[in-house]
Design a protein around this motif. Structure first.
Motif, PDB file in Angstrom:
ATOM      1  N   ARG A 129       0.847  -1.192   0.000  1.00 31.36           N
ATOM      2  CA  ARG A 129       0.000   0.000   0.000  1.00 31.36           C
ATOM      3  C   ARG A 129       0.882   1.242   0.000  1.00 31.36           C
ATOM      4  N   VAL A 130       0.262   2.388  -0.245  1.00 37.52           N
ATOM      5  CA  VAL A 130       0.938   3.674  -0.086  1.00 37.52           C
ATOM      6  C   VAL A 130       0.130   4.477   0.925  1.00 37.52           C
ATOM      7  N   VAL A 131       0.677   4.640   2.119  1.00 39.99           N
ATOM      8  CA  VAL A 131      -0.051   5.325   3.189  1.00 39.99           C
ATOM      9  C   VAL A 131       0.126   6.837   3.061  1.00 39.99           C
ATOM     10  N   ASN A 132      -0.778   7.558   3.702  1.00 40.25           N
ATOM     11  CA  ASN A 132      -0.685   9.009   3.692  1.00 40.25           C
ATOM     12  C   ASN A 132       0.511   9.471   4.518  1.00 40.25           C
ATOM     13  N   PRO A 133       1.106  10.595   4.137  1.00 43.80           N
ATOM     14  CA  PRO A 133       2.329  11.049   4.813  1.00 43.80           C
ATOM     15  C   PRO A 133       2.042  11.620   6.192  1.00 43.80           C
ATOM     16  N   PRO A 134       3.085  11.760   7.010  1.00 41.64           N
ATOM     17  CA  PRO A 134       2.924  12.437   8.301  1.00 41.64           C
ATOM     18  C   PRO A 134       2.575  13.905   8.080  1.00 41.64           C
ATOM     19  N   PRO A 135       2.067  14.573   9.105  1.00 43.25           N
ATOM     20  CA  PRO A 135       1.597  15.961   8.929  1.00 43.25           C
ATOM     21  C   PRO A 135       2.603  16.883   8.255  1.00 43.25           C
ATOM     22  N   GLU A 136       3.882  16.740   8.585  1.00 47.71           N
ATOM     23  CA  GLU A 136       4.879  17.658   8.019  1.00 47.71           C
ATOM     24  C   GLU A 136       5.128  17.428   6.534  1.00 47.71           C
ATOM     25  N   ARG A 137       4.651  16.288   5.972  1.00 48.13           N
ATOM     26  CA  ARG A 137       4.832  16.004   4.539  1.00 48.13           C
ATOM     27  C   ARG A 137       3.509  16.007   3.775  1.00 48.13           C
ATOM     28  N   ARG A 138       2.412  16.374   4.426  1.00 42.88           N
ATOM     29  CA  ARG A 138       1.110  16.325   3.754  1.00 42.88           C
ATOM     30  C   ARG A 138       1.017  17.294   2.574  1.00 42.88           C
ATOM     31  N   GLY A 139       1.781  18.372   2.636  1.00 38.56           N
ATOM     32  CA  GLY A 139       1.736  19.352   1.563  1.00 38.56           C
ATOM     33  C   GLY A 139       2.619  19.017   0.380  1.00 38.56           C
ATOM     34  N   VAL A 140       3.291  17.858   0.411  1.00 36.13           N
ATOM     35  CA  VAL A 140       4.234  17.466  -0.650  1.00 36.13           C
ATOM     36  C   VAL A 140       3.576  16.421  -1.554  1.00 36.13           C
ATOM     37  N   ALA A 141       3.563  16.673  -2.838  1.00 32.08           N
ATOM     38  CA  ALA A 141       3.046  15.689  -3.789  1.00 32.08           C
ATOM     39  C   ALA A 141       4.026  14.527  -3.897  1.00 32.08           C
ATOM     40  N   ARG A 142       3.519  13.377  -4.292  1.00 29.33           N
ATOM     41  CA  ARG A 142       4.365  12.194  -4.480  1.00 29.33           C
ATOM     42  C   ARG A 142       4.209  11.744  -5.927  1.00 29.33           C
ATOM     43  N   TYR A 143       5.332  11.500  -6.597  1.00 34.90           N
ATOM     44  CA  TYR A 143       5.331  11.006  -7.971  1.00 34.90           C
ATOM     45  C   TYR A 143       6.085   9.678  -8.006  1.00 34.90           C
ATOM     46  N   SER A 144       5.577   8.715  -8.733  1.00 32.49           N
ATOM     47  CA  SER A 144       6.305   7.464  -8.923  1.00 32.49           C
ATOM     48  C   SER A 144       5.937   6.880 -10.284  1.00 32.49           C
ATOM     49  N   THR A 145       6.748   5.928 -10.728  1.00 33.61           N
ATOM     50  CA  THR A 145       6.570   5.374 -12.074  1.00 33.61           C
ATOM     51  C   THR A 145       6.675   3.856 -12.038  1.00 33.61           C
ATOM     52  N   PRO A 146       5.605   3.163 -11.658  1.00 35.71           N
ATOM     53  CA  PRO A 146       5.642   1.703 -11.732  1.00 35.71           C
ATOM     54  C   PRO A 146       5.498   1.200 -13.172  1.00 35.71           C
ATOM     55  N   PHE A 147       6.303   0.217 -13.508  1.00 38.04           N
ATOM     56  CA  PHE A 147       6.196  -0.461 -14.800  1.00 38.04           C
ATOM     57  C   PHE A 147       5.679  -1.867 -14.537  1.00 38.04           C
ATOM     58  N   PHE A 148       4.478  -2.154 -15.021  1.00 37.03           N
ATOM     59  CA  PHE A 148       3.837  -3.445 -14.796  1.00 37.03           C
ATOM     60  C   PHE A 148       4.154  -4.354 -15.985  1.00 37.03           C
ATOM     61  N   LEU A 149       5.120  -5.234 -15.808  1.00 36.89           N
ATOM     62  CA  LEU A 149       5.533  -6.128 -16.890  1.00 36.89           C
ATOM     63  C   LEU A 149       4.587  -7.332 -16.932  1.00 36.89           C
ATOM     64  N   HIS A 150       4.025  -7.572 -18.106  1.00 37.55           N
ATOM     65  CA  HIS A 150       3.015  -8.614 -18.279  1.00 37.55           C
ATOM     66  C   HIS A 150       3.509  -9.713 -19.211  1.00 37.55           C
ATOM     67  N   PHE A 151       2.965 -10.903 -19.003  1.00 38.37           N
ATOM     68  CA  PHE A 151       3.102 -11.958 -19.989  1.00 38.37           C
ATOM     69  C   PHE A 151       2.374 -11.550 -21.275  1.00 38.37           C
ATOM     70  N   ALA A 152       2.722 -12.207 -22.380  1.00 38.36           N
ATOM     71  CA  ALA A 152       1.967 -12.041 -23.620  1.00 38.36           C
ATOM     72  C   ALA A 152       0.510 -12.447 -23.387  1.00 38.36           C
ATOM     73  N   SER A 153      -0.400 -11.794 -24.082  1.00 42.29           N
ATOM     74  CA  SER A 153      -1.827 -11.995 -23.839  1.00 42.29           C
ATOM     75  C   SER A 153      -2.258 -13.449 -23.960  1.00 42.29           C
ATOM     76  N   ASP A 154      -1.636 -14.194 -24.883  1.00 36.39           N
ATOM     77  CA  ASP A 154      -2.053 -15.576 -25.106  1.00 36.39           C
ATOM     78  C   ASP A 154      -1.242 -16.581 -24.295  1.00 36.39           C
ATOM     79  N   TYR A 155      -0.335 -16.100 -23.430  1.00 37.00           N
ATOM     80  CA  TYR A 155       0.475 -17.027 -22.637  1.00 37.00           C
ATOM     81  C   TYR A 155      -0.412 -17.765 -21.636  1.00 37.00           C
ATOM     82  N   LEU A 156      -0.278 -19.090 -21.596  1.00 37.23           N
ATOM     83  CA  LEU A 156      -1.071 -19.909 -20.688  1.00 37.23           C
ATOM     84  C   LEU A 156      -0.336 -20.035 -19.351  1.00 37.23           C
ATOM     85  N   ILE A 157      -0.932 -19.462 -18.315  1.00 36.21           N
ATOM     86  CA  ILE A 157      -0.337 -19.523 -16.980  1.00 36.21           C
ATOM     87  C   ILE A 157      -0.689 -20.876 -16.376  1.00 36.21           C
TER      88      ILE A 157
END
Length: 311
Positions: A248-276
């Motif tokens: 999860r990503v929890v809310n920041p402590p009071p002293e950081r509430r005014g700071v935006a958070r940016y992140s860049t997750p890359f979700f790597l997937h199997f090919a659509s037809d790959y049989l798991i």
């Protein structure tokens, strides 16, 4: 247990001592479902350029951003604040984001499952810079999978064909400053759907994983690291030998509430037809096959997207 309990694994080992890299990375995945990779070889200046373009997009007026929403059911383009909701949660996550997917040539059989990208005209360099980041993380993910395959005694290149032209998605995330009366959290407790996730931007606090005993452990890696975790597809394929850990990503402590958070997750997937289908080497008397019925990667994805209100 402190966040430093998940020791970073240096990517310099990939070329100097690949087997050690695979064992250290695999052991971290098997224990936590997460690993932290330091000293990666992606040029920081290009990463910074892509993130700067993402910040520029999120700073645009709401009516401008919403021109890029909804055209592809959330798989591409802009997803506004207040849409995505963690499975089982009663309140939406406190975030907005942009999705970039794989570009496929005309006539490719996976085009039925994978929409064309859209690009914001207001940020001229966005396509070039963010498109580069997609390709760079895709390449890094394939190399991480080579280490995972080695750790599982599958042969170094086992995963190469399974993820070729996979339905992988780069998510540019913006968590705005948190008002005092905010309802909900930046990202509710969830597991990732995909094969593996590679995340940049976890230096700003908030990311936590749930350990086996139910405790929440913060993940605050040193600057420039990539946080990588196992997704539900790989957990299923490995019969839970490699766990997909709730986080999860929890809310920041009071002293950081005014700071935006940016992140860049890359979700790597199997090919659509790959049989798991459960790997035979991951089935033992102590760990019987949990998934005797195989499922294609696309069917699994669509099922899960409906659960989190993105399809």
């Amino acid at each position: 247990m402190s966040a430093s309990a998940i020791e970073p694994v240096s990517f310099t080992l990939y070329s100097k001592d690949f087997d050690r890299f695979a064992q250290e990375l695999g052991a971290s995945f098997q224990r936590y479902g997460f690993a932290v990779i330091s000293d990666h070889d992606l040029p920081q200046a290009r990463i910074d350029a892509a993130i700067a373009d993402a910040k520029a997009f999120f700073a645009l007026p709401e009516e401008t951003k919403k021109q890029y929403a909804g055209a592809t059911g959330g798989s591409r383009g802009y997803i506004p604040f207040g849409i995505e909701t963690a499975k089982g949660a009663t309140h939406y996550d406190l975030k907005e984001f942009w999705h970039v997917g794989r570009d496929l040539p005309p006539g490719h059989p996976f085009r039925a499952n994978m929409a064309d990208n859209v690009w914001p005209a207001e940020i001229p360099s966005f396509h070039h810079n963010v498109g580069w980041l997609y390709g760079a993380l895709d390449s890094l993910g394939v190399r991480v999978l080579k280490a995972i395959a080695t750790y599982l005694d599958l042969g170094r290149d086992f995963f190469d064909p399974t993820v070729k032209d996979g339905n992988s998605v780069l998510r540019l995330l913006h968590y705005p400053p948190i008002p005092k009366d905010a309802t909900g959290v930046r990202a509710g407790a969830h597991g990732d759907i995909n094969t593996i996730t590679l995340l940049m931007g976890a230096e700003e606090g908030g990311l936590e994983l749930q350990d086996r005993n139910g405790d929440w452990l913060p993940i605050n890696p040193p600057p420039g690291c990539v946080v990588c975790n196992i997704g539900d597809m790989l957990e299923r394929l490995t019969n839970h030998v490699l766990p997909s850990t709730i986080h999860r990503v929890v809310n920041p402590p009071p002293e950081r509430r005014g700071v935006a958070r940016y992140s860049t997750p890359f979700f790597l997937h199997f090919a659509s037809d790959y049989l798991i289908k459960t790997l035979p080497s991951c089935v033992t008397e102590e760990n019987p096959d949990r998934y005797p019925e195989p499922i294609t990667a696309d069917a699994f994805l669509q099922q899960r997207l409906r659960e989190i209100k993105l399809a």
